[in-house]
Structures are given as structure tokens and as C-alpha cells.
Design a protein around this motif. Structure first.
Motif, short mmCIF file in Angstrom:
data_model
loop_
_atom_site.label_atom_id
_atom_site.label_comp_id
_atom_site.label_asym_id
_atom_site.label_seq_id
_atom_site.Cartn_x
_atom_site.Cartn_y
_atom_site.Cartn_z
N ASP A 120 0.83 -1.20 0.00
CA ASP A 120 0.00 0.00 0.00
C ASP A 120 0.87 1.26 0.00
OD1 ASP A 120 -2.24 -1.63 0.11
OD2 ASP A 120 -2.44 -1.47 2.29
N VAL A 121 1.95 1.22 0.79
CA VAL A 121 2.86 2.36 0.84
C VAL A 121 3.55 2.56 -0.49
CG1 VAL A 121 5.00 3.20 1.89
CG2 VAL A 121 3.19 2.24 3.34
N LEU A 122 4.00 1.46 -1.11
CA LEU A 122 4.65 1.60 -2.42
C LEU A 122 3.68 2.15 -3.46
CD1 LEU A 122 7.15 1.20 -4.16
CD2 LEU A 122 6.37 -1.14 -4.61
N ALA A 123 2.42 1.72 -3.40
CA ALA A 123 1.42 2.25 -4.33
C ALA A 123 1.25 3.75 -4.15
CB ALA A 123 0.09 1.54 -4.13
N ALA A 124 1.31 4.23 -2.91
CA ALA A 124 1.20 5.67 -2.65
C ALA A 124 2.38 6.42 -3.25
CB ALA A 124 1.12 5.93 -1.15
N LEU A 125 3.58 5.89 -3.10
CA LEU A 125 4.75 6.54 -3.69
C LEU A 125 4.68 6.49 -5.20
CD1 LEU A 125 7.65 5.23 -1.41
CD2 LEU A 125 6.20 7.24 -1.10
N ALA A 126 4.22 5.36 -5.73
CA ALA A 126 4.10 5.24 -7.19
C ALA A 126 3.09 6.24 -7.74
CB ALA A 126 3.69 3.81 -7.56
N GLY A 127 2.06 6.55 -6.97
CA GLY A 127 1.10 7.56 -7.39
C GLY A 127 1.77 8.92 -7.58
N GLU A 128 2.71 9.26 -6.68
CA GLU A 128 3.44 10.51 -6.83
C GLU A 128 4.36 10.47 -8.05
OE1 GLU A 128 3.06 13.44 -5.07
OE2 GLU A 128 1.31 12.29 -4.44
N VAL A 129 4.96 9.31 -8.30
CA VAL A 129 5.79 9.16 -9.49
C VAL A 129 4.96 9.41 -10.75
CG1 VAL A 129 7.09 7.50 -10.90
CG2 VAL A 129 7.48 7.62 -8.43
N ALA A 130 3.80 8.77 -10.82
CA ALA A 130 2.94 8.93 -12.00
C ALA A 130 2.48 10.37 -12.18
CB ALA A 130 1.74 7.99 -11.89
N THR A 131 2.07 11.01 -11.08
CA THR A 131 1.61 12.39 -11.16
C THR A 131 2.73 13.32 -11.60
OG1 THR A 131 -0.07 12.02 -9.46
CG2 THR A 131 0.62 14.30 -9.83
N SER A 132 3.93 13.11 -11.08
CA SER A 132 5.06 13.96 -11.44
C SER A 132 5.49 13.74 -12.88
CB SER A 132 6.25 13.69 -10.50
OG SER A 132 5.93 14.05 -9.18
N PHE A 133 5.43 12.47 -13.32
CA PHE A 133 5.96 12.14 -14.63
C PHE A 133 4.97 12.44 -15.75
CE2 PHE A 133 7.32 8.88 -17.84
CZ PHE A 133 8.50 9.51 -18.18
N TRP A 134 3.72 12.00 -15.59
CA TRP A 134 2.73 12.19 -16.64
C TRP A 134 1.85 13.41 -16.43
CZ3 TRP A 134 2.44 6.45 -15.60
CH2 TRP A 134 3.24 5.74 -16.51
N GLY A 135 1.85 13.95 -15.21
CA GLY A 135 1.22 15.22 -14.90
C GLY A 135 -0.15 15.44 -15.53
N PRO A 136 -0.28 16.51 -16.36
CA PRO A 136 -1.57 16.88 -16.91
C PRO A 136 -2.12 15.89 -17.94
CG PRO A 136 0.16 18.26 -17.82
CD PRO A 136 0.78 17.47 -16.72
N LEU A 137 -1.35 14.87 -18.29
CA LEU A 137 -1.90 13.83 -19.16
C LEU A 137 -2.91 12.97 -18.41
CD1 LEU A 137 1.37 12.61 -20.91
CD2 LEU A 137 -0.36 14.15 -21.85
#
Length: 206
Positions: A120-137
Motif C-alpha cells: 500500500d505504501v509503495l502504491a502511494a509513492l508510485a502515485g506521486e511518481v505517476a503524477t510527477s511524470f505524466w502530470g496533466p496527461l
């Protein structure tokens, strides 16, 4: 020129650091900023954002994330199950064209890989990775899709970013799916104070 061809043109421009055509194509400021950051390899997620992401995990009462010496240290207090103290050591990212977009981390201590809360914690960090990387997409998932899960391979946890709700929602649209598939990560490094994302253009033909 089709919308997909326009998107490919934008991605290519970002990769070579050229931004003069973005205004002419009517791209929003947030998209221009994201593409510019991708092209100049400036993507960094500070510990404060990682801490806030873990604090939003259901059942977490308090959390601290600190990144040092190639490790992401998580100290979280849960409503049930006692405290969770562990480190994630980023190992690799594997991005396949029209396929998985995976982030693998070694878990320390090894026994923590067996704790479902670690996923669950890794999924939360991965969510930040996705938001930072793909952003407004990305666009917010309005449905009630299941929460993303990491799967375990020995002492390693593997997270497919496509299983994150916002990414799944974006992949349902052809244009954003094309862009997400085109924008690849080479690596995720744990640096002092946060995570560094190293981007690349994957599977693009111009």
C-alpha cells in the motif's frame, strides 16, 4: 496533422529541449512545463510530497519519509497492525511499449515484503511518481476502481503504474494513452531528500 501526430511532435520537441512551437500548437502552460521538465531531466519528488502521500494511505495515522543513501525510509503508524518501519531500495524500472510500466524496489528488512501494508505504501509513492511524470496527461478516475496493488517477487515489490486508478482512467483515452506509452522512465533514483525521475522517449518513430 492528427492529434496523435501533434502529441508525438510535442514529445519529440521536449526531448531535444525545443519549446518555441508549443505556444503555436496551443498547449497549456502545465503541459508545456511538464514537457520542458522531461526534456531537461529535472523531475524530482521531495520527501515532503512522499510523506504526504503515505499519510493519505487508509489507516495511516502518522508518517515520515526520508530519502538518504539510495534508500527511501518509511516510518508509519497505522490505526491497526502496529508501526511499519522499512526501506525501499529502488532497483529498476521496466517500461514496455503497449505493456507494463513497472517500478521494482528491494524491501529492507526482507520480512517487511510480506506485510501487505508495504504494498500500500509503495502504491502511494508510485502515485506521486505517476503524477510527477505524466502530470496533466492524467485525469481523475471518477469510478470506483480497485486500489492498485504491488506484487511480491521474493524480497522485491513490483508496482505496475498502469494499475493506478488515475493512470487507468487516462489510458482509456486514445490520445493520452499514446502519450503515456511514449513517455518512458529510464530509472528512479533515491537521492538525498527525494526521488529523482530519469525520463526517456520510448518506442517513438518519427
Amino acid at each position: 496533422m492528427s492529434r496523435i501526430d501533434v502529441m508525438k511532435s510535442l514529445l519529440r520537441s521536449a526531448a531535444v529541449g525545443a519549446s518555441q512551437g508549443l505556444d503555436r500548437l496551443g498547449v497549456s502552460a502545465s503541459v508545456r512545463k511538464t514537457l520542458s521538465e522531461l526534456g531537461s531531466r529535472r523531475l524530482f519528488i521531495p520527501d515532503a510530497r512522499l510523506t504526504a502521500a503515505v499519510a493519505r494511505v487508509p489507516g495511516v495515522l502518522a508518517a515520515t519519509v526520508s530519502t538518504r543513501d539510495g534508500r527511501v525510509r518509511i516510518d508509519a503508524t497505522f490505526r491497526e497492525g502496529g508501526p511499519l518501519v522499512l526501506c525501499f531500495v529502488p532497483e529498476r524500472v521496466t517500461f514496455a511499449a503497449h505493456g507494463a510500466k513497472e517500478w521494482s524496489v528491494l524491501v529492507e528488512p526482507n520480512a517487511a515484503a510480506l506485510d501487505s501494508r508495504s504494498g500500500d505504501v509503495l502504491a502511494a509513492l508510485a502515485g506521486e511518481v505517476a503524477t510527477s511524470f505524466w502530470g496533466p496527461l492524467l485525469r481523475k478516475d471518477q469510478g470506483h476502481a480497485r486500489t492498485a496493488f504491488a506484487h511480491r517477487d521474493g524480497d522485491t515489490l513490483v508496482m505496475d503504474l498502469r494499475t493506478l486508478p488515475d493512470v487507468r482512467a487516462a489510458l482509456a483515452k486514445r490520445l493520452t494513452a499514446t502519450a503515456i506509452d511514449a513517455l518512458s522512465l529510464q530509472a528512479i533514483h533515491a537521492e538525498d531528500g527525494g526521488l529523482r525521475l530519469v525520463p526517456a522517449l520510448a518506442g517513438m518513430r518519427f
